[in-house]
Design a protein around this motif. Structure first.
Motif, PDB file in Angstrom:
ATOM      1  N   TYR A   1     -19.141   8.363  37.719  1.00  0.00           N
ATOM      2  CA  TYR A   1     -17.754   8.201  36.897  1.00  0.00           C
ATOM      3  C   TYR A   1     -17.646   6.909  35.957  1.00  0.00           C
ATOM      4  O   TYR A   1     -17.758   5.924  36.543  1.00  0.00           O
ATOM      5  N   PHE A   2     -17.488   7.255  34.698  1.00  0.00           N
ATOM      6  CA  PHE A   2     -17.355   6.134  34.005  1.00  0.00           C
ATOM      7  C   PHE A   2     -16.252   6.254  33.063  1.00  0.00           C
ATOM      8  O   PHE A   2     -16.019   7.284  32.404  1.00  0.00           O
ATOM      9  N   ALA A   3     -15.399   5.101  33.180  1.00  0.00           N
ATOM     10  CA  ALA A   3     -14.267   5.121  32.245  1.00  0.00           C
ATOM     11  C   ALA A   3     -13.625   3.979  31.655  1.00  0.00           C
ATOM     12  O   ALA A   3     -13.787   2.977  32.235  1.00  0.00           O
ATOM     13  N   HIS A   4     -13.282   3.990  30.250  1.00  0.00           N
ATOM     14  CA  HIS A   4     -12.678   2.729  29.568  1.00  0.00           C
ATOM     15  C   HIS A   4     -11.281   2.673  29.971  1.00  0.00           C
ATOM     16  O   HIS A   4     -10.856   3.280  30.989  1.00  0.00           O
ATOM     17  N   GLY A   5     -10.337   2.458  28.968  1.00  0.00           N
ATOM     18  CA  GLY A   5      -8.821   2.395  29.195  1.00  0.00           C
ATOM     19  C   GLY A   5      -8.352   1.128  29.619  1.00  0.00           C
ATOM     20  O   GLY A   5      -9.024   0.085  29.439  1.00  0.00           O
ATOM     21  N   THR A   6      -7.250   0.869  30.286  1.00  0.00           N
ATOM     22  CA  THR A   6      -6.652  -0.051  30.541  1.00  0.00           C
ATOM     23  C   THR A   6      -7.390  -0.899  31.678  1.00  0.00           C
ATOM     24  O   THR A   6      -7.447  -2.306  31.604  1.00  0.00           O
ATOM     25  N   THR A   7      -7.917  -0.184  32.614  1.00  0.00           N
ATOM     26  CA  THR A   7      -8.483  -0.803  33.638  1.00  0.00           C
ATOM     27  C   THR A   7      -9.851  -0.251  33.756  1.00  0.00           C
ATOM     28  O   THR A   7      -9.869   1.040  34.493  1.00  0.00           O
ATOM     29  N   PRO A   8     -11.032  -0.280  33.153  1.00  0.00           N
ATOM     30  CA  PRO A   8     -12.166   0.279  33.212  1.00  0.00           C
ATOM     31  C   PRO A   8     -13.096   0.342  34.339  1.00  0.00           C
ATOM     32  O   PRO A   8     -13.068  -0.874  35.113  1.00  0.00           O
ATOM     33  N   ILE A   9     -13.500   1.314  34.715  1.00  0.00           N
ATOM     34  CA  ILE A   9     -14.360   1.300  36.132  1.00  0.00           C
ATOM     35  C   ILE A   9     -15.463   2.144  35.870  1.00  0.00           C
ATOM     36  O   ILE A   9     -15.569   2.920  35.176  1.00  0.00           O
ATOM     37  N   ALA A  10     -16.362   1.933  36.976  1.00  0.00           N
ATOM     38  CA  ALA A  10     -17.654   2.723  37.017  1.00  0.00           C
ATOM     39  C   ALA A  10     -17.584   3.139  38.200  1.00  0.00           C
ATOM     40  O   ALA A  10     -17.795   2.186  39.403  1.00  0.00           O
ATOM     41  N   VAL A  11     -18.287   4.163  38.704  1.00  0.00           N
ATOM     42  CA  VAL A  11     -18.637   4.650  40.015  1.00  0.00           C
ATOM     43  C   VAL A  11     -19.797   5.202  40.016  1.00  0.00           C
ATOM     44  O   VAL A  11     -20.196   6.168  39.078  1.00  0.00           O
ATOM     45  N   TYR A  12     -20.736   5.144  41.213  1.00  0.00           N
ATOM     46  CA  TYR A  12     -22.035   5.844  41.313  1.00  0.00           C
ATOM     47  C   TYR A  12     -22.084   6.056  42.903  1.00  0.00           C
ATOM     48  O   TYR A  12     -21.890   5.445  43.720  1.00  0.00           O
ATOM     49  N   ARG A  13     -22.260   7.343  43.189  1.00  0.00           N
ATOM     50  CA  ARG A  13     -22.770   7.975  44.390  1.00  0.00           C
ATOM     51  C   ARG A  13     -24.163   8.555  44.407  1.00  0.00           C
ATOM     52  O   ARG A  13     -24.504   9.469  43.385  1.00  0.00           O
ATOM     53  N   SER A  14     -24.960   8.198  45.356  1.00  0.00           N
ATOM     54  CA  SER A  14     -26.433   8.974  45.330  1.00  0.00           C
ATOM     55  C   SER A  14     -26.489  10.334  45.819  1.00  0.00           C
ATOM     56  O   SER A  14     -27.309  11.064  45.151  1.00  0.00           O
ATOM     57  N   ALA A  15     -25.384  10.749  46.237  1.00  0.00           N
ATOM     58  CA  ALA A  15     -25.331  12.081  46.884  1.00  0.00           C
ATOM     59  C   ALA A  15     -23.958  12.543  47.262  1.00  0.00           C
ATOM     60  O   ALA A  15     -23.075  11.345  47.388  1.00  0.00           O
ATOM     61  N   TRP A  16     -23.392  13.733  47.346  1.00  0.00           N
ATOM     62  CA  TRP A  16     -21.943  13.886  47.896  1.00  0.00           C
ATOM     63  C   TRP A  16     -22.045  14.318  49.502  1.00  0.00           C
ATOM     64  O   TRP A  16     -22.296  15.414  49.899  1.00  0.00           O
ATOM     65  N   SER A  17     -22.327  13.107  50.047  1.00  0.00           N
ATOM     66  CA  SER A  17     -22.737  13.291  51.811  1.00  0.00           C
ATOM     67  C   SER A  17     -22.171  12.037  52.194  1.00  0.00           C
ATOM     68  O   SER A  17     -22.007  11.013  51.408  1.00  0.00           O
ATOM     69  N   ASP A  18     -21.909  11.958  53.545  1.00  0.00           N
ATOM     70  CA  ASP A  18     -21.369  11.070  54.207  1.00  0.00           C
ATOM     71  C   ASP A  18     -22.102   9.467  54.160  1.00  0.00           C
ATOM     72  O   ASP A  18     -21.351   8.558  54.405  1.00  0.00           O
ATOM     73  N   SER A  19     -23.513   9.691  54.156  1.00  0.00           N
ATOM     74  CA  SER A  19     -24.325   8.617  54.210  1.00  0.00           C
ATOM     75  C   SER A  19     -25.012   8.137  52.969  1.00  0.00           C
ATOM     76  O   SER A  19     -25.713   7.187  52.696  1.00  0.00           O
ATOM     77  N   ALA A  20     -24.219   8.555  51.722  1.00  0.00           N
ATOM     78  CA  ALA A  20     -24.764   8.429  50.479  1.00  0.00           C
ATOM     79  C   ALA A  20     -24.328   6.742  50.218  1.00  0.00           C
ATOM     80  O   ALA A  20     -23.675   6.131  50.625  1.00  0.00           O
ATOM     81  N   LEU A  21     -25.505   6.469  49.131  1.00  0.00           N
ATOM     82  CA  LEU A  21     -25.103   4.920  48.420  1.00  0.00           C
ATOM     83  C   LEU A  21     -24.040   5.314  47.528  1.00  0.00           C
ATOM     84  O   LEU A  21     -23.637   6.364  46.978  1.00  0.00           O
ATOM     85  N   TYR A  22     -22.860   4.308  47.535  1.00  0.00           N
ATOM     86  CA  TYR A  22     -21.950   4.306  46.974  1.00  0.00           C
ATOM     87  C   TYR A  22     -21.475   3.079  46.086  1.00  0.00           C
ATOM     88  O   TYR A  22     -21.482   1.963  47.065  1.00  0.00           O
TER      89      TYR A  22
END
Length: 610
Positions: free
Chosen positions: A367-388
């Motif tokens: 997930y990537f977004a500009h705006g008032t508070t830009p943030i970026a998020v990455y996860r390797s998978a939709w699992s409990d042990s994923a890299l985040y």
């Protein structure tokens, strides 16, 4: 878009709202209930409870809470500092739970207790309009109780509650001697206050149609001034905890209009609003913890707004985290108070319930977004042990912001290795005379350890604060050599100590994280630069000082200092914190190192997490 054109569009929107509402107000549902409950809603809830153990569990938690309330007296009109907010929220929760329980079960003691609560709140001297959130939440509670229980209340009881909603609620918002900056603000106060008052105006519309029409129109006209913050891909500037607050009330406002007038008056079409459900999905990590930047706690609660979005858009996959949280309650992994789950909006999950098939997981892993508070998020998978990985840019001057620009959180193997300490309770600071709401460089806000740069996973230059007026941009860097790559331009944040500063986060296809800082120091004096992050892990530093081994809960990772060659890892205390007024930070410490750079020197800092 030019300013002139923007003003024109807003003017056209306001005119269209006026026309739309004037044409539709005659379509107000005449009978009660008209808030949130449509014909058939209660029967649908009963069917859900009978057919889905998850909904049955929520229902039982509500009844458990209601049963515990029956012998408890109503809350007293006692403020904490300048706020009556917790009292207002107590009334909202009690009235909503009890009214729901009565509507679904018909059990008369629930009605009697709800009535007692409403009459007690109606008897308060005021609902504390100097802190208007208090009024809004109290108004929401009494509006729901009055509307849902209308036919069981006698005439005198109705009049008492209506008078309170008009005088202590709606009327105070029209008092021109009071300051009402929330009316056109862009922060969470806008939807919360408009949402509570709109619910009140819909509930008591028949008692004063002119005043109530004025309040409802005002809400429809001004809520978009806050909703414009969602335009950047649904991004919310105040962090996930305040997303839950402000967005829930925004949803309540829209849902109230839908059941009362069969129209959302164009609010659902505001750019980015429906997409914000995706933002929320991404800011909860695989561990179940928030990416808790700005004033935010770490642990999310069940979120009714996500059920609304999921139902409205037909996207049950949006409920991945909600079902996971619910399952943890059902399995006993999360503690439940003797009175039930603590969530004042819980009944809305059942009101907005939908069939939940086996949840779909798509390939969208960032997930990537500009705006008032830009943030970026990455996860390797939709699992409990994923890299985040969660990365924050923006400015300390944003509402509820911290000096966490360039900061990050990091998870792997189900453990959050790099964390944010989160917010400190406001009253603990305000009660000591600290002024924490100004955001200039001399503000008391930046004396607080959890708010300032020294507690965050970013650079500290010359033991100085970040520049509160500056803004850091975020750049998604697309290449085929990395699974995820994003850069934060921190130059203005650290000016004038640094003349250039860029931080890059790279996740390789081998699921290693490398953080690189490219710096240029100023031409005056030696620069001291601290690189560090907060961790709850046990730390063992290798003899050469270049590698740190982190372990927690039977899991482990390695952190390597790749550049500069002369620096060595060390730890820094987070607990006890620097000042007596700071909250404790038990079980955490900072891992980092320092470099000392000559004037006008270019430096490269590189750290690898594996």
């Amino acid at each position: 878009m030019t300013i002139k054109r923007s003003i024109g569009i807003l003017t056209l929107f306001a005119l269209s709202i006026q026309f739309s509402f004037s044409q539709t107000s005659e379509n107000l549902v005449k009978e009660h209930p008209r808030l949130f409950i449509a014909p058939g809603t209660i029967n649908t809830i009963k069917q859900r409870i009978d057919s889905d153990t998850r909904y049955a569990f929520i229902h039982q938690q509500i009844l458990r809470n209601c049963d515990s309330l029956l012998a408890i007296p109503p809350a007293l009109e006692i403020k904490e500092g300048r706020r009556l907010l917790e009292v207002s929220r107590t009334y909202l929760k009690r009235i909503l739970y009890l009214a729901y329980a009565y509507k679904v079960t018909g059990h008369k003691p629930y009605f009697k207790k709800a009535k007692q609560e409403m009459l007690a709140a109606s008897g308060f001297s005021s609902w504390n309009p100097s802190h208007y959130l208090d009024v809004a939440e109290m108004a929401m509670g009494l509006a729901i109780g009055y509307d849902w229980l209308f036919h069981d209340l006698n005439v005198t009881e109705r009049e008492t509650i209506v008078d309170a909603l008009l005088e202590k609620g709606i009327g105070t918002s029209l008092d021109e001697t009071m300051e009402h900056a929330w009316i056109s603000s862009s922060n969470n106060w806008n939807p919360v206050c408009h949402g509570g008052l709109t619910a009140a105006a819909i509930a008591v519309f028949d008692s004063d149609p002119d005043v109530c029409t004025r309040v409802i129109k005002r809400s429809i006209e001004h809520v978009p001034e806050a909703m414009k913050e969602y335009a950047a891909n649904g991004n919310y500037p105040e962090g996930p905890m305040y997303w839950s607050y402000g967005t829930t009330y925004n949803v309540l406002l829209i849902a109230a209009l839908q059941t009362a007038f069969s129209s959302d008056f164009g609010l659902l079409s505001q750019p980015g609003f429906l997409e914000t459900s995706n933002y929320y999905r991404h800011v909860v990590g695989p561990s179940g913890l928030y990416f808790n930047y700005s004033d935010s706690r770490e642990n999310p609660r069940l979120n009714a707004a996500q059920f609304y979005f999921s139902k409205e858009m037909g996207r049950p996959e949006l409920l991945w985290q909600e079902i996971d949280i619910l399952k943890s309650y059902m399995d006993g992994d999360k503690k439940i108070k003797a009175t039930g789950i603590s969530n004042r909006f819980l009944p809305f999950i059942l009101i907005w319930s939908l069939d939940i098939p086996e949840l779909r997981f798509d390939a969208e892993n960032h997930y990537f977004a500009h705006g008032t508070t830009p943030i970026a998020v990455y996860r390797s998978a939709w699992s409990d042990s994923a890299l985040y990985l969660g990365v924050k840019a923006g400015s300390p001057s944003a509402n509820h912001a911290h000096m966490d620009i360039g900061s990050f959180v990091f998870e792997k193997h189900g453990v959050r290795w790099a964390l944010d300490l989160g917010l400190q309770g406001y009253h603990s600071l305000e009660s000591l005379g600290l002024g924490i709401w100004k955001r200039n460089k001399k503000s008391d806000r930046w004396k607080v350890f959890r708010n300032n740069v020294f507690s965050h996973n970013t650079l500290v230059v010359n033991d100085s604060l970040q520049n509160p007026e500056a803004f850091a941009t975020l750049e998604m860097i697309n290449d085929n050599t990395h699974a995820f790559r994003v850069g934060v331009n921190l130059s203005s944040i650290y000016a004038p100590q640094l003349t250039h500063s860029k931080r890059t986060f790279e996740v390789g296809h081998n699921q290693e994280l490398v953080i690189t800082d490219s710096l240029r120091t100023s031409n005056t004096g030696t620069s001291k630069i601290r690189w560090a992050f907060v961790t709850p892990a046990e730390i063992k530093i290798a003899e050469d000082g270049r590698t740190a081994y982190l372990s927690k809960g039977g899991k482990s990772i390695t952190v390597e200092l790749l550049r500069p060659k002369e620096s060595l890892f060390r730890t820094y205390e987070t607990n006890p914190p620097p000042s007596d007024f700071d909250a404790p930070n038990l079980g955490t410490q900072l891992l980092g190192f320092e470099i000392f750079s000559k004037p006008g020197t270019e430096e490269i800092i590189k750290v690898r997490f594996d």
